[in-house]
Design a protein around this motif. Structure first.
Motif, PDB file in Angstrom:
ATOM      1  N   ILE A  47     -11.946  16.073 -12.071  1.00  0.00           N
ATOM      2  CA  ILE A  47     -13.021  16.840 -11.637  1.00  0.00           C
ATOM      3  C   ILE A  47     -14.043  16.301 -10.818  1.00  0.00           C
ATOM      4  O   ILE A  47     -14.523  16.697  -9.705  1.00  0.00           O
ATOM      5  CB  ILE A  47     -13.746  17.567 -12.816  1.00  0.00           C
ATOM      6  N   LEU A  48     -14.579  15.071 -11.255  1.00  0.00           N
ATOM      7  CA  LEU A  48     -15.555  14.275 -10.451  1.00  0.00           C
ATOM      8  C   LEU A  48     -15.030  13.190  -9.683  1.00  0.00           C
ATOM      9  O   LEU A  48     -15.556  12.126  -9.109  1.00  0.00           O
ATOM     10  CB  LEU A  48     -16.699  14.012 -11.492  1.00  0.00           C
ATOM     11  N   GLN A  52     -13.280  10.525 -15.880  1.00  0.00           N
ATOM     12  CA  GLN A  52     -14.111  10.511 -17.111  1.00  0.00           C
ATOM     13  C   GLN A  52     -14.089  12.094 -17.539  1.00  0.00           C
ATOM     14  O   GLN A  52     -14.602  12.214 -18.507  1.00  0.00           O
ATOM     15  CB  GLN A  52     -15.799  10.008 -17.160  1.00  0.00           C
ATOM     16  N   LEU A  53     -13.686  12.734 -16.356  1.00  0.00           N
ATOM     17  CA  LEU A  53     -13.612  14.307 -16.610  1.00  0.00           C
ATOM     18  C   LEU A  53     -12.451  15.042 -16.076  1.00  0.00           C
ATOM     19  O   LEU A  53     -12.502  14.949 -14.768  1.00  0.00           O
ATOM     20  CB  LEU A  53     -14.860  15.008 -16.208  1.00  0.00           C
ATOM     21  N   LYS A  54     -11.377  15.400 -16.908  1.00  0.00           N
ATOM     22  CA  LYS A  54     -10.310  15.962 -16.079  1.00  0.00           C
ATOM     23  C   LYS A  54      -9.970  17.378 -16.867  1.00  0.00           C
ATOM     24  O   LYS A  54     -10.337  17.587 -17.982  1.00  0.00           O
ATOM     25  CB  LYS A  54      -8.876  14.866 -16.340  1.00  0.00           C
ATOM     26  N   LYS A  55      -9.252  18.124 -16.207  1.00  0.00           N
ATOM     27  CA  LYS A  55      -8.731  19.452 -16.488  1.00  0.00           C
ATOM     28  C   LYS A  55      -7.388  19.633 -16.289  1.00  0.00           C
ATOM     29  O   LYS A  55      -6.810  19.389 -15.229  1.00  0.00           O
ATOM     30  CB  LYS A  55      -9.681  20.494 -15.910  1.00  0.00           C
ATOM     31  N   PHE A 127     -19.437  11.531 -20.369  1.00  0.00           N
ATOM     32  CA  PHE A 127     -19.963  13.055 -20.563  1.00  0.00           C
ATOM     33  C   PHE A 127     -19.739  13.821 -21.739  1.00  0.00           C
ATOM     34  O   PHE A 127     -19.571  14.881 -21.831  1.00  0.00           O
ATOM     35  CB  PHE A 127     -19.044  13.649 -19.227  1.00  0.00           C
ATOM     36  N   GLY A 128     -19.530  12.859 -22.615  1.00  0.00           N
ATOM     37  CA  GLY A 128     -19.322  13.388 -24.157  1.00  0.00           C
ATOM     38  C   GLY A 128     -20.323  13.049 -25.058  1.00  0.00           C
ATOM     39  O   GLY A 128     -21.656  13.276 -24.652  1.00  0.00           O
TER      40      GLY A 128
END
Length: 372
Positions: A47-48, A52-55, A127-128
């Motif tokens: 995503i970014l 660190q942030l995946k979907k 991000f957690g």
């Protein structure tokens, strides 16, 4: 009256999926830019672009049904650590998107889901729950994979359509969320939650919808008084969080709001004293803290803060006096006087020494003379 990890002596309720530890580098809402475009099922979307942030889409949902900021979403969610340990599991969990009611990773990723979609969302520690984790079940620097199913998404109810009781419930929920962030030293997220709480607890144009009494004949004014009390709690907490990030002008404005309604609110007085002291206005801070101490004489925290400021003021006064002396040249005059005194003293001392030596020489000569 602890100031560091507790706000207003309130115990914060256990909150559902929460936020990262290092908020200073992040945006706190769901409006961050994210990669758009079609992604096939079972493919990871970074995503970014930081890893660190995946979907990853597991099951597609309805087209063009993505939620927007402040939409109220309902989800089924399960969070799992890398070793397979399930640390979070909620069914029909209701939250407001972009309001820091879930960890930031979910606040950023769920806007990329369609209603009915099921997806895996991998959230890194940034991000957690960050370097703090969430003891005892989530360790520091944990990577969590969430299986999320977005059940529904709808716009929030306009404030003017909410009763006083409903506004009180939502406002206090957001205040408690802010208290949770504050306890983690996440002051920016705490401030965000407190400001949103005030949206529900403050007055609005057109007034507040007040429910009738049990007899149904007149408005229940106690509800409005309760709203005022809760509102002042939020402003007090907001001032504490703003003080932590050194936003002194904003903090002073928040605490003044409390004192206009409750001039003898001890917590507000204490925080005002600390704000003034932090701004370097020790002289103005001392009488504020003295009043707080008089109202709550058993408070050791207030006494300690007041004692430190009194000592600081005394030290500052001495420094000012020394500065004035130097400006007026008094130190130079005093120094010259000391030098003159030392010179006279030296002359007198040497005179005494020489006289004593002469006397000793005469005495020795006379003694030798007699011996001969």
């Amino acid at each position: 009256m602890a100031e560091e990890k507790e706000i207003n002596g309130e115990c914060t309720a256990e909150v559902k999926p929460h936020e990262k530890n290092d908020s200073s580098d992040q945006k706190s809402d769901a409006d961050n830019p994210a990669t758009e475009g079609a992604v096939e099922e079972n493919e990871w979307l970074d995503i970014l672009g930081s890893g660190q942030l995946k979907k990853k889409v597991i099951k597609a949902g309805e087209n063009d049904s993505r939620p927007e900021r402040y939409h109220v979403c309902v989800v089924n969610i399960q969070g799992t650590l890398e070793d397979g340990t399930v640390v979070e599991k909620y069914e029909n969990y209701r939250f407001q998107l972009g309001d820091a009611e879930v960890i930031q990773g979910l606040d950023l990723a769920i806007p990329l889901m369609d209603v009915g979609e099921e997806a895996d969302i991998l959230v890194g520690p940034r991000f957690g729950y960050g370097t703090i984790g969430r003891p005892p079940d989530i360790p520091p620097n944990a990577e969590i994979t969430y299986r999320v199913q977005l059940l529904s998404s709808e716009s929030e109810t306009p404030l003017e359509n909410l009763s006083a009781l409903e506004r009180k419930r939502i406002g206090n929920m957001k205040r408690e969320r802010g208290n949770w962030w504050y306890s983690r030293d996440e002051h920016n997220f705490a401030i965000q939650c407190y400001r949103r709480a005030l949206d529900f607890l403050d007055d609005i144009e057109g007034g507040i919808l007040v429910e009738p009494d049990q007899d149904g004949k007149k408005p229940n004014e106690d509800e409005l008084q309760d709203l005022l009390e809760d509102r002042l709690k939020v402003y007090n907490n907001l001032a504490a969080a703003q003080l932590k990030i050194k936003a002194y002008d904003s903090a002073l404005s928040s605490v003044q709001t409390v004192l206009r309604c409750q001039p003898k609110n001890v917590k507000a007085l204490f925080r005002k004293g600390k704000i003034l002291a932090a701004r370097g206005d020790t002289e103005a801070a001392i009488p504020v803290l003295r009043l707080a101490s008089q109202l709550e004489p058993e408070s050791k925290v207030i006494h300690q803060e007041l004692s430190q400021l009194v000592k600081q003021k005394k030290k500052d006064s001495e420094m000012e006096k020394n500065l004035y002396r130097r400006m007026l040249g008094q130190d130079k005059v005093d120094e010259n006087s000391k030098i003159d005194s030392r010179s006279k003293y030296s002359k007198i001392s040497w005179g005494l020494v020489l006289g004593s030596l002469a006397t000793m020489c005469v005495g020795i000569a006379a003694y030798k003379f007699k011996l001969v």
